[in-house]
Design a protein around this motif. Structure first.
Motif, PDB file in Angstrom:
ATOM      1  N   TYR A 225       2.470   1.708  -3.507  1.00 50.32           N
ATOM      2  CA  TYR A 225       1.518   2.201  -4.509  1.00 50.32           C
ATOM      3  C   TYR A 225       0.591   3.295  -3.955  1.00 50.32           C
ATOM      4  CZ  TYR A 225       2.854  -1.391  -7.924  1.00 50.32           C
ATOM      5  OH  TYR A 225       3.532  -2.158  -8.845  1.00 50.32           O
TER       6      TYR A 225
ATOM      7  N   PHE B  86      -6.969  -0.555  -7.195  1.00 53.47           N
ATOM      8  CA  PHE B  86      -5.971  -0.565  -6.107  1.00 53.47           C
ATOM      9  C   PHE B  86      -6.027  -1.838  -5.257  1.00 53.47           C
ATOM     10  CE2 PHE B  86      -4.463   0.846  -1.817  1.00 53.47           C
ATOM     11  CZ  PHE B  86      -3.150   1.124  -2.161  1.00 53.47           C
TER      12      PHE B  86
ATOM     13  N   LYS C  46       0.841  -1.218   0.000  1.00 56.67           N
ATOM     14  CA  LYS C  46       0.000   0.000   0.000  1.00 56.67           C
ATOM     15  C   LYS C  46       0.869   1.258   0.000  1.00 56.67           C
ATOM     16  CE  LYS C  46      -4.347  -1.554   1.959  1.00 56.67           C
ATOM     17  NZ  LYS C  46      -5.220  -1.591   3.156  1.00 56.67           N
TER      18      LYS C  46
ATOM     19  N   SER D 135      -3.885   4.956  -4.565  1.00 59.81           N
ATOM     20  CA  SER D 135      -4.842   4.428  -3.575  1.00 59.81           C
ATOM     21  C   SER D 135      -6.297   4.742  -3.914  1.00 59.81           C
ATOM     22  CB  SER D 135      -4.507   4.938  -2.179  1.00 59.81           C
ATOM     23  OG  SER D 135      -4.562   6.342  -2.164  1.00 59.81           O
TER      24      SER D 135
END
Ligand code: ADP
Length: 172
Positions: free
Chosen positions: A69, A78, A66, A73
């Motif tokens: 990336y 995602f 998380k 989000s």
């Protein structure tokens, strides 16, 4: 973030962008590992003359994926992206590569994010077909490289400074 420095070196673990000590974070994602493409991807960077200074095999935690990336989000894909990276059906190979313009050239060698737009001769153009299974990752800027190297390798002394005997033939 504070400059993370390898215990034995004056060079920050994320390197020195714009010099022969520029560094980038490259990863083989779980589909690339599952499909047996690790050696090919390493080989392309190695043969080009780039220097491997960090290497690890891991199933990343959900928190790591998380954070990696975080910019994505709010995207609809995602959750699926984080699951693909972390579900353990195959690990990720995380690498730090060093050399002139390695951040930009690493992205060129990977090819376009959507493999349908990636040219032949690139990793994605040669080996994959869809954006959701595009087998590799490469930092897209000096800022991303710093963040990603610190995130995946930071604080653990896992990036290694070493002098390649090829350097005078590759970098001058
Ligand atoms: P890159 O990986 O080339 O830096 P992005 O940062 O835009 O590209 O996206 C990160 C990753 O998110 C992509 O490599 C891909 O795995 C995934 N991704 C991007 N767009 C999509 C999409 N539309 N559907 C599914 N996955 C996507």
């Amino acid at each position: 973030p504070a400059a993370a420095v390898h215990a034995d070196s004056a060079v920050p673990i994320y390197g020195v962008p714009g010099t022969a000590k520029e560094r980038t974070f490259i990863a083989v994602k779980p589909d690339g590992v599952q499909r047996g493409l690790v050696s090919d991807i390493i080989s392309r960077f190695e043969r080009r003359g780039y220097k491997l200074v960090g290497l690890k095999l891991l199933v990343p935690s959900v928190g790591l994926a998380k954070e990696h990336y975080a910019d994505l989000s709010s995207k609809p894909f995602f959750a699926g992206l984080v699951d693909y990276m972390t579900n353990g059906k195959a690990p990720v190979v995380g690498m730090v590569w060093e050399g002139p313009a390695v951040i930009k050239q690493g992205r060129v060698m990977l090819g376009a994010t959507d493999p349908k737009a990636a040219g032949p001769g690139t990793i994605r153009g040669d080996y994959c077909l869809t954006i959701g299974r595009n087998i590799c990752h490469g930092s897209d800027s000096a800022e991303s490289a710093q963040k990603e190297i610190e995130l995946w390798f930071g604080g653990r002394g896992e990036v290694v400074d070493w002098a390649s005997n090829n350097e005078e033939w590759v970098v001058s």
